[in-house]
Design an enzyme around this catalytic site. Sequence first.
Site, PDB file in Angstrom:
ATOM      1  N   GLN A  12      30.714  21.395  14.435  1.00 53.15           N
ATOM      2  CA  GLN A  12      31.249  21.481  15.804  1.00 53.15           C
ATOM      3  C   GLN A  12      32.378  20.475  16.030  1.00 53.15           C
ATOM      4  O   GLN A  12      33.461  20.831  16.475  1.00 53.15           O
ATOM      5  CB  GLN A  12      30.129  21.249  16.840  1.00 53.15           C
ATOM      6  CG  GLN A  12      30.585  21.587  18.268  1.00 53.15           C
ATOM      7  CD  GLN A  12      29.860  20.822  19.365  1.00 53.15           C
ATOM      8  OE1 GLN A  12      29.112  19.893  19.107  1.00 53.15           O
ATOM      9  NE2 GLN A  12      30.079  21.205  20.597  1.00 53.15           N
ATOM     10  N   ILE A  35      30.008  21.341   2.604  1.00 50.66           N
ATOM     11  CA  ILE A  35      28.952  21.683   1.655  1.00 50.66           C
ATOM     12  C   ILE A  35      29.073  23.184   1.355  1.00 50.66           C
ATOM     13  O   ILE A  35      29.596  23.931   2.188  1.00 50.66           O
ATOM     14  CB  ILE A  35      27.533  21.333   2.184  1.00 50.66           C
ATOM     15  CG1 ILE A  35      27.299  21.916   3.577  1.00 50.66           C
ATOM     16  CG2 ILE A  35      27.296  19.840   2.168  1.00 50.66           C
ATOM     17  CD1 ILE A  35      25.873  21.780   4.079  1.00 50.66           C
ATOM     18  N   TYR A 143      15.678  12.510  15.810  1.00 47.10           N
ATOM     19  CA  TYR A 143      17.128  12.371  15.978  1.00 47.10           C
ATOM     20  C   TYR A 143      17.462  10.959  16.478  1.00 47.10           C
ATOM     21  O   TYR A 143      18.342  10.287  15.940  1.00 47.10           O
ATOM     22  CB  TYR A 143      17.592  13.423  16.989  1.00 47.10           C
ATOM     23  CG  TYR A 143      19.080  13.476  17.228  1.00 47.10           C
ATOM     24  CD1 TYR A 143      19.957  13.836  16.213  1.00 47.10           C
ATOM     25  CD2 TYR A 143      19.603  13.217  18.493  1.00 47.10           C
ATOM     26  CE1 TYR A 143      21.320  13.923  16.448  1.00 47.10           C
ATOM     27  CE2 TYR A 143      20.966  13.304  18.732  1.00 47.10           C
ATOM     28  CZ  TYR A 143      21.816  13.662  17.705  1.00 47.10           C
ATOM     29  OH  TYR A 143      23.170  13.739  17.945  1.00 47.10           O
ATOM     30  N   LYS A 147      19.543   7.900  14.769  1.00 46.00           N
ATOM     31  CA  LYS A 147      20.758   7.377  15.402  1.00 46.00           C
ATOM     32  C   LYS A 147      20.691   5.858  15.594  1.00 46.00           C
ATOM     33  O   LYS A 147      21.678   5.161  15.383  1.00 46.00           O
ATOM     34  CB  LYS A 147      21.038   8.100  16.722  1.00 46.00           C
ATOM     35  CG  LYS A 147      21.537   9.522  16.552  1.00 46.00           C
ATOM     36  CD  LYS A 147      22.764   9.587  15.647  1.00 46.00           C
ATOM     37  CE  LYS A 147      23.313  10.972  15.417  1.00 46.00           C
ATOM     38  NZ  LYS A 147      24.373  11.023  14.402  1.00 46.00           N
TER      39      LYS A 147
HETATM   40  C1  AKB Z   1      22.220  16.977  20.996  1.00 44.96           C
HETATM   41  O1  AKB Z   1      21.986  17.542  22.071  1.00 44.96           O
HETATM   42  O2  AKB Z   1      21.391  16.869  20.089  1.00 44.96           O
HETATM   43  C2  AKB Z   1      23.583  16.363  20.803  1.00 44.96           C
HETATM   44  C3  AKB Z   1      23.641  14.946  21.268  1.00 44.96           C
HETATM   45  C4  AKB Z   1      23.722  14.636  22.690  1.00 44.96           C
HETATM   46  O3  AKB Z   1      23.652  14.069  20.465  1.00 44.96           O
HETATM   47  N1  AKB Z   1      24.568  17.162  21.476  1.00 44.96           N
END
Ligand code: AKB
Length: 320
Positions: A12, A35, A143, A147
Amino acid sequence: MKNILVIGATGQIGSELTLELRKRYGDDHVVAGYIPSALPQGILKSSGPSAIADVTDRQSIEVVCRQFKIDTIYNLAALLSVVAESRPAMAWKIGIDGLWNVLEVAREYNCAVFTPSSIGSFGEATPRVNTPQDTIQRPRTMYGVTKVTTELLSDYYYTKYGVDTRSVRFPGIISNVTPPGGGTTDYAVDIFYSAVKGEKFVCPIKEGTFMDMMYMPDAINAAISLMEAAPARLKHRNAFNVTAMSFDPEGIFQAIKKYVPDFEMEYSVDPLKQSIADSWPNSLDDSCARNEWDWQPQFDLDSMTKDMLEKLRVKLNINQ
Ligand code: AKB
């Protein structure tokens, strides 16, 4: 002249960032790293060099850095928040083992590295409104865990080895080129496709759920401006809060309705997406980015909405 590698160039952000970097630094100086399951197509393929650069394979990154004398890496390889919850091991492998590979190559070949963080690096214990730059980061999503680790590991390589690592905490990014996949904020892109196609939008996020958002041109500008910033001005590195707007589903719906009066929306809340959204801030304080490298977004909700609708109508060949 810089020589840049964009890892994740077909994604994206990568698909638009690569073209903008080529505009600024010259087509031959920006390598689209991909990739094999996500090959560059069209203008991305024809406008400059491309090469396999898989974060899970350190050698592939090393080969590209050597061949193209790379001095700057934009590392965009990651699984987004929703998909990372269903594939946590893969999220770690790409996000952290992959980052480790990139940082090791950067250390050896003296490259600067940009690896985005996210509003997902915050959690329930974070102050929700006007979230400060330096605050509690205890996310409960995979996630978010990757991060926060990205921020820490990037700072570690800077302080320990002098690798020039820099990063921003991206909010939800809205674009009309390559759709996002598997994020919590994806609804804010999907809603535009429904509006332009004349379809009712079914919103997976509850009314009243505010999240920070940004239009893609500003996101690209943020990444490049930070990498261009004079190092002496940077008190922070990994990662800066940046934002352009904060809205809930009703806010973006009303903004679209101004230009598409017949547009309709209903809610069918997705529990996973909602629980992730509920753990993220409502609005970030991005004053450190403004002070340290003159961050300034160009698009607000209204100007983004107008531009998105115009561009999507052209893309989808829909006259209004
Ligand atoms: C997600 O929604 O996972 C991403 C972000 C805000 O990091 N767009």
